[in-house]
Motif scaffolding. Structure first.
Motif, PDB file in Angstrom:
ATOM      1  N   ARG A 222      45.744  26.673 -13.585  1.00 53.11           N
ATOM      2  CA  ARG A 222      46.646  27.812 -13.737  1.00 53.11           C
ATOM      3  C   ARG A 222      47.106  28.185 -12.331  1.00 53.11           C
ATOM      4  N   GLY A 223      48.407  28.304 -12.139  1.00 53.95           N
ATOM      5  CA  GLY A 223      48.954  28.633 -10.829  1.00 53.95           C
ATOM      6  C   GLY A 223      49.634  29.988 -10.831  1.00 53.95           C
ATOM      7  N   ILE A 224      49.275  30.845  -9.883  1.00 45.94           N
ATOM      8  CA  ILE A 224      49.899  32.161  -9.743  1.00 45.94           C
ATOM      9  C   ILE A 224      50.628  32.202  -8.406  1.00 45.94           C
ATOM     10  N   ASN A 225      51.920  32.373  -8.479  1.00 47.31           N
ATOM     11  CA  ASN A 225      52.725  32.499  -7.272  1.00 47.31           C
ATOM     12  C   ASN A 225      52.927  33.977  -6.965  1.00 47.31           C
ATOM     13  N   PHE A 226      52.374  34.444  -5.855  1.00 50.43           N
ATOM     14  CA  PHE A 226      52.372  35.866  -5.512  1.00 50.43           C
ATOM     15  C   PHE A 226      53.245  36.098  -4.293  1.00 50.43           C
ATOM     16  N   ASP A 227      54.344  36.828  -4.498  1.00 45.30           N
ATOM     17  CA  ASP A 227      55.241  37.132  -3.383  1.00 45.30           C
ATOM     18  C   ASP A 227      56.016  38.402  -3.723  1.00 45.30           C
ATOM     19  N   LEU A 228      56.851  38.817  -2.809  1.00 48.52           N
ATOM     20  CA  LEU A 228      57.608  40.052  -3.001  1.00 48.52           C
ATOM     21  C   LEU A 228      58.495  39.952  -4.247  1.00 48.52           C
ATOM     22  N   PRO A 229      58.716  41.073  -4.940  1.00 46.44           N
ATOM     23  CA  PRO A 229      59.476  41.027  -6.199  1.00 46.44           C
ATOM     24  C   PRO A 229      60.855  40.399  -6.072  1.00 46.44           C
ATOM     25  N   TYR A 230      61.583  40.667  -4.969  1.00 47.17           N
ATOM     26  CA  TYR A 230      62.930  40.117  -4.842  1.00 47.17           C
ATOM     27  C   TYR A 230      62.899  38.611  -4.554  1.00 47.17           C
ATOM     28  N   VAL A 231      61.721  38.099  -4.171  1.00 49.14           N
ATOM     29  CA  VAL A 231      61.564  36.657  -3.962  1.00 49.14           C
ATOM     30  C   VAL A 231      61.238  35.955  -5.281  1.00 49.14           C
ATOM     31  N   VAL A 232      60.229  36.474  -6.001  1.00 45.22           N
ATOM     32  CA  VAL A 232      59.764  35.777  -7.210  1.00 45.22           C
ATOM     33  C   VAL A 232      60.743  35.900  -8.371  1.00 45.22           C
ATOM     34  N   LYS A 233      61.691  36.826  -8.281  1.00 53.65           N
ATOM     35  CA  LYS A 233      62.679  36.919  -9.359  1.00 53.65           C
ATOM     36  C   LYS A 233      63.526  35.653  -9.452  1.00 53.65           C
ATOM     37  N   ASN A 234      63.566  34.895  -8.366  1.00 56.37           N
ATOM     38  CA  ASN A 234      64.271  33.614  -8.356  1.00 56.37           C
ATOM     39  C   ASN A 234      63.305  32.439  -8.430  1.00 56.37           C
ATOM     40  N   GLY A 235      62.081  32.702  -8.921  1.00 60.91           N
ATOM     41  CA  GLY A 235      61.042  31.691  -8.935  1.00 60.91           C
ATOM     42  C   GLY A 235      61.315  30.537  -9.883  1.00 60.91           C
ATOM     43  N   LEU A 236      60.705  29.406  -9.565  1.00 63.91           N
ATOM     44  CA  LEU A 236      60.865  28.200 -10.377  1.00 63.91           C
ATOM     45  C   LEU A 236      60.117  28.325 -11.696  1.00 63.91           C
ATOM     46  N   SER A 237      60.628  27.674 -12.714  1.00 66.54           N
ATOM     47  CA  SER A 237      59.948  27.603 -14.003  1.00 66.54           C
ATOM     48  C   SER A 237      59.239  26.264 -14.103  1.00 66.54           C
ATOM     49  N   TYR A 238      57.915  26.322 -14.376  1.00 68.63           N
ATOM     50  CA  TYR A 238      57.137  25.091 -14.448  1.00 68.63           C
ATOM     51  C   TYR A 238      55.903  25.355 -15.290  1.00 68.63           C
ATOM     52  N   PRO A 239      55.455  24.396 -16.112  1.00 69.88           N
ATOM     53  CA  PRO A 239      54.276  24.607 -16.950  1.00 69.88           C
ATOM     54  C   PRO A 239      53.049  25.004 -16.133  1.00 69.88           C
ATOM     55  N   GLY A 240      52.394  26.094 -16.551  1.00 72.30           N
ATOM     56  CA  GLY A 240      51.195  26.567 -15.871  1.00 72.30           C
ATOM     57  C   GLY A 240      51.461  27.468 -14.691  1.00 72.30           C
ATOM     58  N   LEU A 241      52.741  27.687 -14.348  1.00 67.72           N
ATOM     59  CA  LEU A 241      53.102  28.485 -13.176  1.00 67.72           C
ATOM     60  C   LEU A 241      53.531  29.882 -13.606  1.00 67.72           C
ATOM     61  N   GLU A 242      52.861  30.876 -13.046  1.00 67.36           N
ATOM     62  CA  GLU A 242      53.158  32.284 -13.326  1.00 67.36           C
ATOM     63  C   GLU A 242      53.555  32.969 -12.017  1.00 67.36           C
ATOM     64  N   HIS A 243      54.594  33.787 -12.063  1.00 67.63           N
ATOM     65  CA  HIS A 243      55.035  34.518 -10.885  1.00 67.63           C
ATOM     66  C   HIS A 243      54.593  35.980 -10.982  1.00 67.63           C
ATOM     67  N   VAL A 244      54.016  36.473  -9.899  1.00 65.03           N
ATOM     68  CA  VAL A 244      53.582  37.868  -9.833  1.00 65.03           C
ATOM     69  C   VAL A 244      54.192  38.497  -8.586  1.00 65.03           C
ATOM     70  N   GLY A 245      54.918  39.592  -8.789  1.00 69.16           N
ATOM     71  CA  GLY A 245      55.545  40.285  -7.674  1.00 69.16           C
ATOM     72  C   GLY A 245      54.613  41.300  -7.045  1.00 69.16           C
ATOM     73  N   GLY A 246      54.628  41.350  -5.729  1.00 69.28           N
ATOM     74  CA  GLY A 246      53.798  42.315  -5.025  1.00 69.28           C
ATOM     75  C   GLY A 246      53.740  42.004  -3.548  1.00 69.28           C
ATOM     76  N   SER A 247      53.115  42.893  -2.814  1.00 68.97           N
ATOM     77  CA  SER A 247      52.967  42.739  -1.365  1.00 68.97           C
ATOM     78  C   SER A 247      51.502  42.509  -1.037  1.00 68.97           C
ATOM     79  N   PHE A 248      51.198  41.436  -0.321  1.00 68.12           N
ATOM     80  CA  PHE A 248      49.796  41.215   0.031  1.00 68.12           C
ATOM     81  C   PHE A 248      49.348  42.134   1.153  1.00 68.12           C
ATOM     82  N   VAL A 249      50.261  43.022   1.599  1.00 70.31           N
ATOM     83  CA  VAL A 249      49.883  44.078   2.547  1.00 70.31           C
ATOM     84  C   VAL A 249      49.354  45.285   1.787  1.00 70.31           C
TER      85      VAL A 249
END
Length: 362
Positions: A222-249
Protein backbone atom coordinates in the motif's frame (compact mmCIF):
# COMPACT_ATOMS: atom_id res chain seq x y z
CA UNK A 1 48.19 26.88 -44.90
CA UNK A 2 46.36 24.34 -42.76
CA UNK A 3 45.67 24.74 -39.06
CA UNK A 4 48.24 22.00 -38.40
CA UNK A 5 50.95 24.24 -39.86
CA UNK A 6 50.06 27.27 -37.73
CA UNK A 7 52.84 28.57 -35.51
CA UNK A 8 51.88 27.97 -31.86
CA UNK A 9 53.54 30.42 -29.47
CA UNK A 10 52.11 29.07 -26.20
CA UNK A 11 53.05 25.85 -24.44
CA UNK A 12 50.69 22.90 -24.04
CA UNK A 13 50.47 23.61 -20.30
CA UNK A 14 49.61 27.26 -20.92
CA UNK A 15 46.92 26.21 -23.39
CA UNK A 16 45.43 23.72 -20.93
CA UNK A 17 45.40 26.14 -17.98
CA UNK A 18 43.99 29.07 -19.95
CA UNK A 19 41.39 27.07 -21.87
CA UNK A 20 40.21 25.36 -18.68
CA UNK A 21 39.67 28.75 -17.01
CA UNK A 22 38.02 30.18 -20.13
CA UNK A 23 35.69 27.21 -20.41
CA UNK A 24 34.46 27.58 -16.83
CA UNK A 25 33.55 31.22 -17.45
CA UNK A 26 31.68 30.44 -20.66
CA UNK A 27 30.19 27.06 -19.71
CA UNK A 28 26.77 28.45 -18.78
CA UNK A 29 26.13 28.89 -22.50
CA UNK A 30 25.91 25.11 -22.97
CA UNK A 31 22.73 24.39 -20.94
CA UNK A 32 21.15 27.62 -22.20
CA UNK A 33 21.81 26.61 -25.81
CA UNK A 34 20.58 23.08 -25.11
CA UNK A 35 17.42 24.53 -23.56
CA UNK A 36 16.81 26.65 -26.69
CA UNK A 37 17.19 23.66 -29.02
CA UNK A 38 14.63 21.75 -26.97
CA UNK A 39 12.18 24.67 -26.91
CA UNK A 40 12.63 25.24 -30.65
CA UNK A 41 11.87 21.57 -31.32
CA UNK A 42 15.26 20.86 -32.90
CA UNK A 43 16.10 17.89 -30.65
CA UNK A 44 12.65 16.39 -31.28
CA UNK A 45 13.05 16.89 -35.03
CA UNK A 46 16.46 15.21 -35.08
CA UNK A 47 15.13 12.32 -32.98
CA UNK A 48 12.40 11.70 -35.56
CA UNK A 49 14.57 12.09 -38.66
CA UNK A 50 16.16 9.07 -40.33
CA UNK A 51 18.72 11.27 -42.08
CA UNK A 52 21.14 13.97 -41.02
CA UNK A 53 19.75 17.45 -41.63
CA UNK A 54 21.40 20.69 -42.66
CA UNK A 55 20.62 23.89 -40.73
CA UNK A 56 18.58 25.11 -43.70
CA UNK A 57 16.53 21.91 -43.68
CA UNK A 58 16.01 22.20 -39.93
CA UNK A 59 14.73 25.75 -40.24
CA UNK A 60 12.41 24.69 -43.07
CA UNK A 61 11.00 21.70 -41.14
CA UNK A 62 10.29 23.96 -38.17
CA UNK A 63 8.64 26.60 -40.41
CA UNK A 64 10.97 29.32 -39.15
CA UNK A 65 10.64 32.32 -41.47
CA UNK A 66 13.67 34.27 -40.23
CA UNK A 67 16.10 34.22 -43.22
CA UNK A 68 19.11 34.19 -40.88
CA UNK A 69 17.84 31.29 -38.75
CA UNK A 70 19.93 28.62 -40.50
CA UNK A 71 23.17 30.46 -39.70
CA UNK A 72 22.24 30.73 -36.02
CA UNK A 73 21.06 27.12 -35.86
CA UNK A 74 24.38 26.01 -37.37
CA UNK A 75 26.34 27.93 -34.73
CA UNK A 76 24.19 26.46 -31.95
CA UNK A 77 24.45 22.88 -33.15
CA UNK A 78 28.19 22.92 -33.83
CA UNK A 79 28.70 23.84 -30.16
CA UNK A 80 26.51 20.94 -29.03
CA UNK A 81 28.31 18.66 -31.49
CA UNK A 82 31.65 19.55 -29.89
CA UNK A 83 30.25 18.23 -26.59
CA UNK A 84 28.79 15.10 -28.28
CA UNK A 85 25.15 16.05 -27.66
CA UNK A 86 24.77 16.19 -31.44
CA UNK A 87 26.54 14.27 -34.22
CA UNK A 88 27.87 16.20 -37.20
CA UNK A 89 29.06 15.25 -40.69
CA UNK A 90 30.99 17.81 -42.73
CA UNK A 91 29.92 17.85 -46.38
CA UNK A 92 29.86 20.29 -49.30
CA UNK A 93 26.89 22.13 -50.70
CA UNK A 94 26.22 22.55 -54.43
CA UNK A 95 28.58 25.52 -54.57
CA UNK A 96 31.40 23.52 -53.01
CA UNK A 97 31.19 25.32 -49.67
CA UNK A 98 31.47 23.42 -46.37
CA UNK A 99 28.07 22.34 -45.03
CA UNK A 100 27.45 20.66 -41.70
CA UNK A 101 24.65 18.15 -41.28
CA UNK A 102 23.35 17.07 -37.90
CA UNK A 103 21.69 14.18 -36.11
CA UNK A 104 21.35 13.11 -32.50
CA UNK A 105 24.63 12.37 -30.75
CA UNK A 106 25.82 9.83 -28.17
CA UNK A 107 24.93 12.09 -25.21
CA UNK A 108 21.51 13.20 -26.40
CA UNK A 109 19.35 10.29 -25.21
CA UNK A 110 18.50 11.95 -21.88
CA UNK A 111 17.46 15.18 -23.60
CA UNK A 112 14.75 13.90 -25.93
CA UNK A 113 11.62 15.32 -24.33
CA UNK A 114 9.31 12.59 -25.53
CA UNK A 115 11.30 9.77 -23.91
CA UNK A 116 10.30 8.65 -20.40
CA UNK A 117 13.67 8.90 -18.67
CA UNK A 118 14.61 12.45 -19.59
CA UNK A 119 16.52 15.31 -17.99
CA UNK A 120 14.58 17.89 -19.99
CA UNK A 121 12.19 18.98 -17.18
CA UNK A 122 15.13 19.23 -14.77
CA UNK A 123 17.01 21.40 -17.27
CA UNK A 124 13.94 23.61 -17.81
CA UNK A 125 13.55 23.98 -14.03
CA UNK A 126 17.18 24.82 -13.25
CA UNK A 127 17.35 27.33 -16.09
CA UNK A 128 13.92 28.84 -15.57
CA UNK A 129 14.25 32.59 -15.02
CA UNK A 130 12.80 32.19 -11.52
CA UNK A 131 15.47 29.66 -10.55
CA UNK A 132 18.30 31.53 -12.25
CA UNK A 133 17.54 34.79 -10.45
CA UNK A 134 18.46 33.17 -7.13
CA UNK A 135 22.12 32.90 -8.15
CA UNK A 136 22.44 36.66 -8.35
CA UNK A 137 21.85 36.76 -4.59
CA UNK A 138 24.49 34.21 -3.57
CA UNK A 139 26.97 36.90 -2.58
CA UNK A 140 24.31 38.62 -0.45
CA UNK A 141 23.67 35.40 1.46
CA UNK A 142 27.38 34.95 2.15
CA UNK A 143 27.73 38.52 3.40
CA UNK A 144 24.37 39.05 5.11
CA UNK A 145 23.09 35.57 5.97
CA UNK A 146 19.37 35.58 6.79
CA UNK A 147 17.91 33.16 4.31
CA UNK A 148 18.84 31.43 1.10
CA UNK A 149 19.50 32.95 -2.35
CA UNK A 150 16.04 32.01 -3.62
CA UNK A 151 14.35 33.76 -0.69
CA UNK A 152 16.55 36.83 -1.17
CA UNK A 153 15.46 36.98 -4.81
CA UNK A 154 11.73 36.29 -4.38
CA UNK A 155 10.83 37.05 -0.77
CA UNK A 156 9.83 33.48 0.11
CA UNK A 157 11.36 30.02 0.10
CA UNK A 158 10.86 27.92 -3.01
CA UNK A 159 8.28 25.61 -1.40
CA UNK A 160 6.05 28.58 -0.59
CA UNK A 161 6.73 30.37 -3.88
CA UNK A 162 5.55 27.39 -5.94
CA UNK A 163 2.13 27.77 -4.32
CA UNK A 164 1.82 31.27 -5.77
CA UNK A 165 3.12 30.65 -9.30
CA UNK A 166 1.23 27.83 -11.09
CA UNK A 167 3.53 27.80 -14.11
CA UNK A 168 6.67 27.52 -11.99
CA UNK A 169 4.97 24.97 -9.75
CA UNK A 170 4.26 22.78 -12.79
CA UNK A 171 7.87 23.23 -13.90
CA UNK A 172 9.13 22.15 -10.47
CA UNK A 173 6.79 19.15 -10.18
CA UNK A 174 7.67 17.95 -13.68
CA UNK A 175 11.36 18.17 -12.82
CA UNK A 176 10.87 16.01 -9.74
CA UNK A 177 8.62 13.57 -11.58
CA UNK A 178 10.93 12.95 -14.51
CA UNK A 179 14.05 12.69 -12.38
CA UNK A 180 12.26 9.85 -10.60
CA UNK A 181 11.79 8.06 -13.93
CA UNK A 182 15.58 8.08 -14.32
CA UNK A 183 16.66 7.15 -10.82
CA UNK A 184 13.98 4.93 -9.33
CA UNK A 185 14.03 2.12 -11.93
CA UNK A 186 17.78 1.87 -11.33
CA UNK A 187 17.16 1.58 -7.59
CA UNK A 188 14.37 -0.97 -7.94
CA UNK A 189 16.57 -3.27 -10.01
CA UNK A 190 18.85 -4.01 -7.05
CA UNK A 191 17.50 -2.38 -3.89
CA UNK A 192 15.21 -4.60 -1.82
CA UNK A 193 14.45 -2.30 1.09
CA UNK A 194 10.69 -2.20 0.38
CA UNK A 195 10.23 -5.94 -0.21
CA UNK A 196 9.00 -6.92 3.27
CA UNK A 197 7.00 -3.73 3.95
CA UNK A 198 3.24 -3.44 4.09
CA UNK A 199 2.75 0.32 3.81
CA UNK A 200 5.23 2.79 2.32
CA UNK A 201 4.65 6.51 2.85
CA UNK A 202 6.47 8.85 0.46
CA UNK A 203 6.91 12.02 2.52
CA UNK A 204 6.86 14.97 0.14
CA UNK A 205 6.36 12.63 -2.79
CA UNK A 206 5.12 15.19 -5.32
CA UNK A 207 2.64 13.74 -7.78
CA UNK A 208 3.52 10.15 -6.86
CA UNK A 209 5.91 9.09 -9.62
CA UNK A 210 8.35 7.53 -7.15
CA UNK A 211 5.67 5.45 -5.42
CA UNK A 212 4.33 4.37 -8.78
CA UNK A 213 7.74 2.91 -9.59
CA UNK A 214 7.96 1.17 -6.20
CA UNK A 215 4.44 -0.27 -6.49
CA UNK A 216 5.14 -1.55 -9.99
CA UNK A 217 7.97 -3.62 -8.50
CA UNK A 218 6.12 -4.53 -5.27
CA UNK A 219 2.37 -4.65 -6.07
CA UNK A 220 1.59 -6.11 -2.62
CA UNK A 221 2.35 -2.75 -1.02
CA UNK A 222 0.00 0.00 0.00
CA UNK A 223 1.51 3.34 -1.02
CA UNK A 224 0.62 6.69 0.55
CA UNK A 225 1.84 9.79 -1.21
CA UNK A 226 1.94 12.64 1.32
CA UNK A 227 2.44 16.19 0.07
CA UNK A 228 0.84 19.61 0.10
CA UNK A 229 -2.83 19.67 -1.02
CA UNK A 230 -2.17 21.77 -4.15
CA UNK A 231 0.49 19.22 -5.18
CA UNK A 232 -1.42 15.96 -4.62
CA UNK A 233 -4.54 17.27 -6.35
CA UNK A 234 -2.62 16.58 -9.56
CA UNK A 235 -1.41 13.20 -8.31
CA UNK A 236 -1.04 10.13 -10.49
CA UNK A 237 -3.63 7.37 -10.47
CA UNK A 238 -2.15 3.92 -9.90
CA UNK A 239 -3.33 0.69 -8.20
CA UNK A 240 -2.47 0.73 -4.49
CA UNK A 241 -1.52 4.42 -4.54
CA UNK A 242 -3.36 6.81 -2.22
CA UNK A 243 -2.76 10.57 -2.06
CA UNK A 244 -2.97 12.41 1.25
CA UNK A 245 -2.72 16.19 1.43
CA UNK A 246 -0.90 17.84 4.29
CA UNK A 247 2.26 19.50 5.52
CA UNK A 248 4.97 17.42 7.15
CA UNK A 249 5.82 20.58 9.09
CA UNK A 250 2.44 21.06 10.76
CA UNK A 251 0.52 17.80 10.22
CA UNK A 252 1.16 14.25 11.44
CA UNK A 253 2.85 12.05 8.86
CA UNK A 254 0.61 9.11 7.84
CA UNK A 255 1.46 5.82 9.50
CA UNK A 256 3.59 3.32 7.63
CA UNK A 257 6.27 0.76 8.39
CA UNK A 258 8.58 2.39 5.83
CA UNK A 259 8.77 6.15 5.32
CA UNK A 260 10.55 7.39 2.22
CA UNK A 261 12.41 10.70 2.11
CA UNK A 262 13.51 11.12 -1.49
CA UNK A 263 15.26 14.45 -2.05
CA UNK A 264 13.51 15.85 1.03
CA UNK A 265 16.17 15.44 3.69
CA UNK A 266 18.77 17.34 1.64
CA UNK A 267 16.32 20.14 0.84
CA UNK A 268 16.33 21.76 4.28
CA UNK A 269 18.65 23.10 6.95
CA UNK A 270 19.76 20.92 9.87
CA UNK A 271 17.20 22.27 12.32
CA UNK A 272 14.29 21.54 10.01
CA UNK A 273 15.80 18.23 8.91
CA UNK A 274 16.02 17.15 12.53
CA UNK A 275 12.39 18.11 13.08
CA UNK A 276 11.39 16.14 9.98
CA UNK A 277 13.23 13.05 11.23
CA UNK A 278 11.58 13.35 14.64
CA UNK A 279 8.16 13.54 12.96
CA UNK A 280 9.07 10.41 11.00
CA UNK A 281 10.16 8.64 14.20
CA UNK A 282 6.78 9.44 15.77
CA UNK A 283 4.88 7.93 12.82
CA UNK A 284 6.81 4.66 12.69
CA UNK A 285 6.10 1.43 14.52
CA UNK A 286 8.90 0.02 16.68
CA UNK A 287 10.19 -2.09 13.78
CA UNK A 288 9.92 0.71 11.22
CA UNK A 289 12.56 2.51 9.21
CA UNK A 290 13.12 5.58 7.10
CA UNK A 291 14.67 5.24 3.64
CA UNK A 292 16.58 8.37 2.62
CA UNK A 293 17.41 8.77 -1.07
CA UNK A 294 19.89 11.57 -1.59
CA UNK A 295 23.38 12.22 -2.85
CA UNK A 296 26.05 11.62 -0.20
CA UNK A 297 28.93 14.06 -0.02
CA UNK A 298 32.44 12.69 0.41
CA UNK A 299 34.57 14.22 3.14
CA UNK A 300 37.34 15.16 0.72
CA UNK A 301 36.75 17.18 -2.50
CA UNK A 302 38.23 14.81 -5.06
CA UNK A 303 38.36 15.56 -8.78
CA UNK A 304 36.53 12.46 -10.07
CA UNK A 305 33.22 12.81 -11.94
CA UNK A 306 31.11 11.39 -9.10
CA UNK A 307 32.51 13.85 -6.55
CA UNK A 308 32.12 16.80 -8.90
CA UNK A 309 28.52 15.80 -9.63
CA UNK A 310 27.74 15.53 -5.92
CA UNK A 311 29.23 18.89 -5.05
CA UNK A 312 27.42 20.46 -8.02
CA UNK A 313 24.18 19.01 -6.66
CA UNK A 314 25.06 20.56 -3.31
CA UNK A 315 25.34 23.97 -4.99
CA UNK A 316 21.82 23.58 -6.39
CA UNK A 317 20.64 22.93 -2.82
CA UNK A 318 22.52 26.03 -1.69
CA UNK A 319 21.02 28.16 -4.45
CA UNK A 320 17.33 27.25 -4.42
CA UNK A 321 16.44 25.48 -1.17
CA UNK A 322 16.06 26.87 2.38
CA UNK A 323 19.35 25.75 3.89
CA UNK A 324 19.47 22.44 2.07
CA UNK A 325 22.71 20.58 1.50
CA UNK A 326 24.04 17.18 0.50
CA UNK A 327 25.41 15.63 3.69
CA UNK A 328 28.17 13.16 4.43
CA UNK A 329 27.35 9.76 5.91
CA UNK A 330 28.69 10.98 9.25
CA UNK A 331 26.37 14.01 9.19
CA UNK A 332 23.34 11.88 8.29
CA UNK A 333 24.06 9.42 11.09
CA UNK A 334 24.58 12.22 13.63
CA UNK A 335 21.20 13.78 12.78
CA UNK A 336 19.46 10.39 12.75
CA UNK A 337 20.69 9.55 16.23
CA UNK A 338 19.75 13.01 17.48
CA UNK A 339 16.19 12.32 16.25
CA UNK A 340 16.05 9.04 18.19
CA UNK A 341 16.99 6.51 15.52
CA UNK A 342 19.27 3.71 16.65
CA UNK A 343 21.30 2.85 13.56
CA UNK A 344 22.11 3.69 9.95
CA UNK A 345 22.67 1.20 7.16
CA UNK A 346 23.83 1.90 3.61
CA UNK A 347 21.45 0.14 1.24
CA UNK A 348 23.09 0.82 -2.13
CA UNK A 349 24.26 3.50 -4.53
CA UNK A 350 22.68 3.98 -7.95
CA UNK A 351 24.18 6.58 -10.27
CA UNK A 352 24.89 9.54 -7.96
CA UNK A 353 22.15 8.68 -5.45
CA UNK A 354 22.33 6.59 -2.29
CA UNK A 355 19.66 4.64 -0.44
CA UNK A 356 20.25 5.01 3.31
CA UNK A 357 18.18 3.21 5.92
CA UNK A 358 17.74 4.51 9.46
CA UNK A 359 16.01 2.25 11.97
CA UNK A 360 13.79 3.19 14.89
CA UNK A 361 15.19 0.29 16.91
CA UNK A 362 18.35 -1.76 16.35
Amino acid sequence: MSSDETLVVTTAQEDEEYLFAFKQIMISSIPMVLKATIELGIIKLLSESSAQLSPTQIASHLSIKNPDAAVTIDRILRLLASFSFISCTLMQDKAGRPERRYSLGPRSKHFVKEQGATFVPWLLFLFHKVSLSAWFCLKDVVVQGKGDPFKHAHGSIIFDYTGTDPEYNDCFNNAMKYLSTIYMPKAMDKYHGFKSAKTVVDVGGGVGECLKCILSKHPHLRGINFDLPYVVKNGLSYPGLEHVGGSFVNDPIPKGDVLLLKWQFHSFEDEFGLKLLKNCWNSLPASGKVVIIDPVSPEYPGTDLMTRTTFTSDMVMLGVTPGGKDRTLREVETMARAAGFSSLKVGCRFLNMWALEIYKNA
